[in-house]
Structures are given as C-alpha cells and as structure tokens.
Design a protein around this motif. Sequence first.
Motif, short mmCIF file in Angstrom:
data_model
loop_
_atom_site.label_atom_id
_atom_site.label_comp_id
_atom_site.label_asym_id
_atom_site.label_seq_id
_atom_site.Cartn_x
_atom_site.Cartn_y
_atom_site.Cartn_z
N GLU A 405 0.84 -1.19 0.00
CA GLU A 405 0.00 0.00 0.00
C GLU A 405 0.88 1.25 0.00
O GLU A 405 2.06 1.19 0.33
N VAL A 406 0.26 2.36 -0.39
CA VAL A 406 0.94 3.66 -0.33
C VAL A 406 0.08 4.60 0.50
O VAL A 406 -1.11 4.77 0.24
N PRO A 443 -6.29 14.92 6.08
CA PRO A 443 -5.41 15.01 4.91
C PRO A 443 -4.52 13.79 4.72
O PRO A 443 -3.29 13.89 4.72
N THR A 444 -5.15 12.65 4.55
CA THR A 444 -4.39 11.42 4.33
C THR A 444 -5.25 10.40 3.62
O THR A 444 -6.50 10.41 3.75
N ALA A 445 -4.61 9.54 2.85
CA ALA A 445 -5.32 8.46 2.17
C ALA A 445 -4.34 7.32 1.94
O ALA A 445 -3.19 7.55 1.56
N THR A 446 -4.79 6.10 2.18
CA THR A 446 -3.97 4.91 1.95
C THR A 446 -4.60 4.10 0.83
O THR A 446 -5.79 3.78 0.88
N VAL A 447 -3.80 3.80 -0.19
CA VAL A 447 -4.33 3.14 -1.38
C VAL A 447 -3.49 1.92 -1.71
O VAL A 447 -2.31 1.84 -1.33
N PRO A 448 -4.05 0.94 -2.41
CA PRO A 448 -3.25 -0.23 -2.84
C PRO A 448 -2.14 0.20 -3.79
O PRO A 448 -2.35 1.06 -4.65
N GLY A 453 4.42 -0.17 -11.64
CA GLY A 453 4.50 1.24 -12.01
C GLY A 453 4.23 2.13 -10.82
O GLY A 453 4.01 1.65 -9.70
N PRO A 454 4.24 3.44 -11.02
CA PRO A 454 3.99 4.37 -9.91
C PRO A 454 2.53 4.33 -9.47
O PRO A 454 1.64 3.98 -10.23
N THR A 455 2.31 4.70 -8.22
CA THR A 455 0.96 4.84 -7.67
C THR A 455 0.67 6.33 -7.53
O THR A 455 1.42 7.05 -6.87
N CYS A 456 -0.40 6.79 -8.18
CA CYS A 456 -0.67 8.23 -8.26
C CYS A 456 -2.08 8.53 -7.77
O CYS A 456 -3.02 7.76 -8.01
N ILE A 457 -2.22 9.69 -7.11
CA ILE A 457 -3.56 10.16 -6.73
C ILE A 457 -3.68 11.64 -7.06
O ILE A 457 -2.69 12.35 -7.23
#
Length: 479
Positions: A405-406, A443-448, A453-457
């Motif tokens: 996760e990121v 102000p935070t989020a955890t995503v798979p 490749g890169p993980t982008c939000i």
Amino acid sequence: MPQRTASTAAHQPAGTPVPPRLRGYRYVGVIGKGSTAYVFRYRQEATERDVAIKVGTTHLDSKAGARFKTEAVFMAKLQHPNILTVHGAGVTDDGRPYTIFEYAPNGSVKDIIAKQGVYSVEKTLDYGVQLASALYLAHRSNTVHRDLKTSNILITAQGLPAIADFGIATNIYDHRSTGYSPPWAPPEVIASHGGGDDRSDIYSLAATLYAMLAGKSPFEYAYDPHTIDELVDCILHKPVPPINRADVPQSLQRVLLKALDPDPAHRYFTALEFARALQEVQIQLYGHATPVNVQGIEPYPTRAAMATAGAQGALPATPEAKPRNRKPLIITAIVVAVLVVFGVVFAQFILPNIDHSGDARTATVVNPGMNGSPGNDDGDDDDDAMTSVPAPIELSGKYVNNNTEVKFTWSNPDPQDGDRYAWSLVSNSGDGDQANAKLVDEPTATVPATDGGPTCIKVSILRQDRQLSSDAVTACAAK
C-alpha cells in the motif's frame, strides 16, 4: 384593470388570463404556462426586441410576492451565456408580479425531444458541459435551482442551451422543502429530507441529460410507471438502469449513473466536477472538449489528459493494403499508440512528479508548480484569488505494509471550518478515476500499490460551501 382589446383577444387561447399592459412593451402572443404563472411574448418598442414576460396568475400574498421578486434578483445577478438573461421585473396595475426575460425562440429541450427525437451523444455532452458550468456559477453564488428539467432548458437565439425559471431558487443553505417535479427530483427531496441543494441540482441535470439520450426521465424510461405514486416508488426503491442505446458509451453511462446516485454523498462533489467528468468523456471520444465557462476556472481538464487525447488523435489511420497484411498492421498501430501515449504521460505527468529517495520503500513526491507557497503569480484578478479554493500542498507518498500500500499525506495551506478532501486514483493515462472519487475529513489516504508502475492520486480541497480547489494536485509514489 386593463381591458382585453380585440387584437389581444385574437391572440389569446381560451381560458388564458388577460396579458398586462406594460409601458414600452407590445403584446405579441402566449408562449406557455406553469403552475403559478403564464409566459407571454412581447415586443420592446424602443428596441424592437422580443422578450418573454412571466406573469403571475393571481394576486400573490406578501410571501409569494417576495419569492417571485427573489427570482428576478437571483437571475439578474447570474450573468452567464447558459442562464436565461433577466431584463427587468415589476408589478402590473392589477397587482400581478412579472419578470422580463430574454426570449428563447427555439423552444425547450422537452419540445425538441418531442418533435425530433433523442439527441446525439456529442450534442448531449456539449450541452452537459455548458449547463454544468452555468450551474456551478449559480452554486458558487449560493443559489440552487431545485427544479431542473427538460422544459426548463431553453434554446436561445444563438443556439445555446440556457437554464430558465429560477422561480424556486433559494439560498444554498436554506434546506426547507419547496416545489419540485417528481420525474427529475432526487430521492432525498422526494422523501422530504430537505428542499434540495447543489447535489440535488447535479442529480436533476444528470436526469435531464439522461432524457436527452433516452427520450424520458430515468425512471419513466426504465419502469414505465402509470401514476405519480408508482413513479415515486421507483425513484425511492429501484436502481437507475443504463440507457439502451448502442452508441452511448459506457464511460458516459458511468458518469450519469454517478451523478444519479441515490446517496448525495456519492455524487460529484460540485457541478464543476460533473463538468470535468463530461469533458473527459469528450476527450476520450472526440479528442476535444467543450470549455468550462466560469471566471477564474480553467476551461479544460488537466494538460496531461489533453496531451493523452492529442497523442491518440494524432495517430494516422493505418492503411489496409492486402487482407494478409491486416493483422501485422493492426498490431503495429496498437504498439505505436501505446508507446506514444505512455511516452507523453511519463514525460509530462509521471516523471516530473517523482523524486526517488535512497530507501526503495519510500518515495517523496514533489507537487507540480509548488515552490513552498500555495499561491501562484499568474496575473489573476484579486477578486478571483480571494474566492478561489487553494490546492493542497506538501503531497507525498510512502510505501507501507510490505510495499502493498501507499500512504499519501498532504497539507491544507488555508484551513477553514468544514474543509474536507476529495481524492481519486490516477490511471496510467493521467486521468483521475472520477467515478470512484473518495471524500475524507483528514489530509491522508492509503491506497493499494500499483503493480509494475507508480501509484498516483489527485487531491482537492472541498469547502463547506461545496467549492472545490480550482486546480487539483496530482502526485505519484514509485519504488
């Protein structure tokens, strides 16, 4: 009380109230009627310009009279090409309130559907972006419409769709119940959970666009109810089905279904977000988009999305020489398209946003255009700077849970009571996943973590008054 003249009577359908005599205006005919007013066509003698004048059917009490005047005040302030212009307002000699509007000679969307059938996908998307822009301007001015529908979208002399009849518009914070039209109203309004707000308007606009493609409002189209009670039951308890047209793409269906979600919290956060989602569909289908027309707002989506569309549109058609060569040519075209798109996205979108650290499990992300200050010196007017919502700053991502996760964190450069944050994952094409955007309080989020490749939000600040950051911040984390 004005007397009916012979020329007036000749133009009057049976049962229509006598049109008022108004100094400087000459009566021409009847345009239509609503539940509380008639709309007449007049000629302004000084300019020989046709106008539409909405006149109340009865003497109004003080509360109803104030409501009618409020319509004129709101409409006069909302100057936008896709909002019907108000030229004036007053009270007739016999005490009926009236409002003078721009005359729209081409009828309403409802009229056009009845005469010509459903709209094309391209025209519907074009109208959708224009109307969502106008709606966002109204919402930004703390005004909601509360009765958007096909009969309230008129076509001006310039051929533009324009929102009409803000007769039940009110302050965005006033949640008292008021009038509405069941086929176009969201479940929360029908269930008397409030008179509606900006998210209700987004629902009604989506229902209107749905009808442009389907010919009827969503639940009339899907379930063919025979009474209002049946219709209301469908709206409250049944899902909105997809439109049964082969040329309506799934991307557009998803956008409309999100805007028509029965839970207001799951709809687009603002009419601007709705407009952006429609623009992204346009870019995917046609390589171009209708501009958002609101002062202080960028007319088009992110440059990365436009670059991707441009790269796709720039690919020449592959000539088909002989049948035996068709398969290799198709494979070659696909490979070239993938390489061009990935190259554009990587060079313009991903690469500038990644700052590798020495630790393979973490990545610090540098926000595009940020130099330590939330503002930018782009020459915007002071008024725009005062009202615009800033973008988040210090956006960074760190790999956690064995790199599965990121965790992204960011800062709010101008925190205010009620601030929340809208974020969405960003695909390899550089587009945010609008259909699955999330709303969070912190102000935070955890995503798979993305495989290979890169993980982008993409993140925006959402104010309590529903205004969203003019420019979302997009950033990536890479191993």
